[in-house]
Design a protein around this motif. Structure first.
Motif, short mmCIF file in Angstrom:
data_model
loop_
_atom_site.label_atom_id
_atom_site.label_comp_id
_atom_site.label_asym_id
_atom_site.label_seq_id
_atom_site.Cartn_x
_atom_site.Cartn_y
_atom_site.Cartn_z
N CYS A 49 -12.03 -0.73 2.35
CA CYS A 49 -11.83 -1.41 3.65
C CYS A 49 -13.31 -1.65 4.35
O CYS A 49 -13.45 -2.79 4.96
CB CYS A 49 -11.14 -0.56 4.55
SG CYS A 49 -9.33 -0.52 4.08
N GLU A 50 -14.19 -0.59 4.08
CA GLU A 50 -15.42 -0.72 4.80
C GLU A 50 -16.21 -1.87 4.22
O GLU A 50 -16.98 -2.67 4.76
CB GLU A 50 -16.26 0.65 4.62
CG GLU A 50 -15.65 1.78 5.24
CD GLU A 50 -16.28 3.28 4.93
OE1 GLU A 50 -17.12 3.16 4.03
OE2 GLU A 50 -15.72 4.12 5.52
N LEU A 104 0.83 -1.21 -0.04
CA LEU A 104 0.04 0.04 -0.04
C LEU A 104 0.84 1.26 0.11
O LEU A 104 0.52 2.14 -0.61
CB LEU A 104 -0.94 -0.08 1.22
CG LEU A 104 -1.79 1.25 1.38
CD1 LEU A 104 -3.00 1.57 0.18
CD2 LEU A 104 -2.62 1.19 2.69
N ASN A 108 -7.95 7.85 -1.86
CA ASN A 108 -7.97 7.81 -0.41
C ASN A 108 -9.49 7.44 -0.19
O ASN A 108 -9.67 6.33 0.90
CB ASN A 108 -7.52 9.12 0.46
CG ASN A 108 -6.15 9.07 0.40
OD1 ASN A 108 -5.55 8.32 0.46
ND2 ASN A 108 -5.41 10.59 0.35
N ASN A 109 -10.65 8.16 -0.46
CA ASN A 109 -11.76 7.72 -0.38
C ASN A 109 -12.07 6.36 -0.72
O ASN A 109 -12.91 5.63 -0.02
CB ASN A 109 -12.78 8.72 -1.18
CG ASN A 109 -13.02 9.85 -0.47
OD1 ASN A 109 -12.94 9.99 0.62
ND2 ASN A 109 -13.36 10.93 -1.32
N ALA A 162 -9.94 3.79 -0.93
CA ALA A 162 -9.23 2.84 -0.28
C ALA A 162 -10.22 2.53 1.04
O ALA A 162 -10.39 1.55 1.65
CB ALA A 162 -8.03 3.38 0.08
N ARG A 163 -10.75 3.75 1.47
CA ARG A 163 -11.34 3.72 2.84
C ARG A 163 -12.76 2.84 2.57
O ARG A 163 -12.96 2.04 3.52
CB ARG A 163 -11.64 5.11 3.33
CG ARG A 163 -11.93 5.12 4.92
CD ARG A 163 -11.83 6.76 5.46
NE ARG A 163 -12.19 7.66 4.63
CZ ARG A 163 -13.43 8.00 4.00
NH1 ARG A 163 -14.42 7.18 4.51
NH2 ARG A 163 -13.39 9.15 3.46
#
Lengths: 321, 321
Positions: free
Chosen positions: A141-142, A111, A134-135, A137-138
């Motif tokens: 994960c969610e 990463l 970034n959005n 990637a988050r």
């Protein structure tokens, strides 16, 4: 305008470079091994195609495509740990080969490496590309967390499942295309349309994946059919069946899920057929594909520039069952 | 010029904000829990102090400090998984409370959040700050991998151990200070000197940590003394003892390491004393501290601006045994 296949080959050639330092080999050899397992490279090619939809492919697109593919591989290495998966593309997973601690760290550093590529692009694109990256990637994960949560829940509604799948698998393809569009100089409206094209295509792909696991031709599908049914995996099919089955079907389905009868796959499939789950799934897939193509049509560029993306959509969704 | 304590309190207040979305709570509650466990916040304050050494603290320094602290917590969550540590600051670790899969993902998303803060700083600093951040992140992962590798090796030399400790613990403090210096407009030479100050201070701190685990006063040290000895952990002390003990001491040390005698700690300590490991460690710590302070002196700013950093160094190294 280049086809998916042409761009995929070009990307594969460039991606073969060594992305990691030599030492410590105990950390970086696992990364090199994992990247060599290959893959269709759909997401990085999405960056390239999103760029070429609007303009000639710029150098930055290759760096962003590389970052997207490294990010995707980071999620795979970590997902494999969480799923305790022994194999990936027919080969031992990283944690299977080197243990979970090294797999965890190998993923982490993969990463970081993705971010290193993003930090090398033209200054004017760094902020918008990183923001989207970034959005996304988050969200990925969610999605993975929700997927794990759902394993513990008895009742997962179609809406919840859609939300999870959207995060876990659709937004990365959508974001890859949009990053390419940003680099191609597309306006906000066109960026949004391309993002929605990717998102709907991702959903269609997942419906198809769930469908093939149950109804696919094992020889063409490349893996054992019925795996999702055996493991009670919540899929579009099972969730719809649980929502629509009634009477004796409903009871039998519940009792099949509670056990591991030797004829579990056949009997669940019979209920799926009885509830019309197969036809429903085909229609749902077609609807998402149609919505994706409509978004693509609405993008304000010459229609012939869209041809490779149209072909990609049909290639991904109409792969052999 | 503000003291470490003043800045640490200011940072703690600002850092209390909620860094994560509400949903999914199954992913973000573990992150919120972990950040509430607290800590000395040495690294983020390093960013602030590095900035203030050269100029008034700028807004970006708070964002970079936040990113550094989130990064540090990401490494702690993942290290705790790898070490199977049940407790962190006296409270259950994330994997202990929510399982390893959620801990893995919570760490991942903590790292992504760190990058989100970095993407919000002034455009002209994004590339240099991210470059240093990425390099450091990669080095910290390498250090953790080497640490795990060393557990499996019988012979680890002092040079190798130093290299590992440098990566695992020193470079992050050094980089934090340097990031602050970059934001304060420091030139390359001053940046390098401050980085070296942080690196040497990190080494001195680790020697001290190893020393206190063996020779500290249990009441003041806050944890059980002799833990490293019981677990055969390679430390500055053990590595030096293995390199210098001879004759019967060498044999006894080898046999103590091979077993778990009830008086293992006392007997290993006796060998440490016999080899002069305690005095050697104190000298080594002082040497690193001195080298750190010399680098600080060489920085071309008014001496009084350096006072808080001098105090920080003495506070970190002369904490009560």
């Amino acid at each position: 305008m280049q086809s998916f296949e042409t761009l995929s080959q070009q990307f594969a050639t460039r991606f073969q470079t060594d992305h990691f330092p030599a030492a410590p080999a105990t950390l970086y050899d696992p990364n090199r091994y994992f990247l060599k397992l290959g893959g269709k490279r759909v997401r990085p090619v999405g960056v390239l195609m999103g760029n070429e939809l609007f303009d000639t492919i710029v150098d930055d697109a290759w760096a962003v495509a590389t970052a997207v593919e490294l990010f995707h591989n980071f999620t795979l290495i970590h997902d494999d740990i969480m799923d305790a998966a022994p194999l990936r593309r027919g080969q031992p997973t990283v944690h299977e080969q080197w243990g979970p601690s090294t797999a965890l760290l190998a993923g982490d550093v993969m990463l970081v490496k993705a971010y290193e590529y993003l930090n090398g692009i033209s200054a004017k694109y760094i902020v918008p590309i990183n923001r989207l990256f970034n959005n996304t990637a988050r969200e990925v994960c969610e999605g993975q967390q929700l997927d794990m949560d759902f394993e513990k829940h008895d009742a997962v509604g179609l809406e919840q499942y859609l939300h999870m799948i959207n995060l876990k698998t659709s937004v990365l393809l959508a974001a890859a295309l949009r990053m390419g569009a940003i680099l191609g100089g597309a306006g906000e409206r066109n960026q949004n349309l391309l993002y929605e094209f990717g998102r709907k295509l991702g959903l269609a792909f997942q419906v198809q994946d769930d469908y093939l696991d149950a109804f696919g031709n094992p020889e063409k599908f490349g893996k054992q059919v019925g795996g999702d049914i055996k493991s009670n995996k919540k899929t579009f099919l099972l969730i719809h069946a649980l929502e629509t089955a009634s009477g004796s079907d409903k009871e039998e389905l519940a009792s099949l899920l509670a056990g591991n009868a030797p004829d579990k796959v056949e009997r669940v499939l019979a209920i799926f057929h009885a509830c019309g789950v197969d036809a429903w799934a085909r229609e749902l897939k077609d609807r998402y594909l149609q919505e994706a193509l409509t978004h693509l049509e609405d993008i304000a560029v010459l229609s012939k520039r869209k041809e490779p993306l149209r072909e990609l959509a049909l290639y991904l969704i109409h792969r052999e069952a």
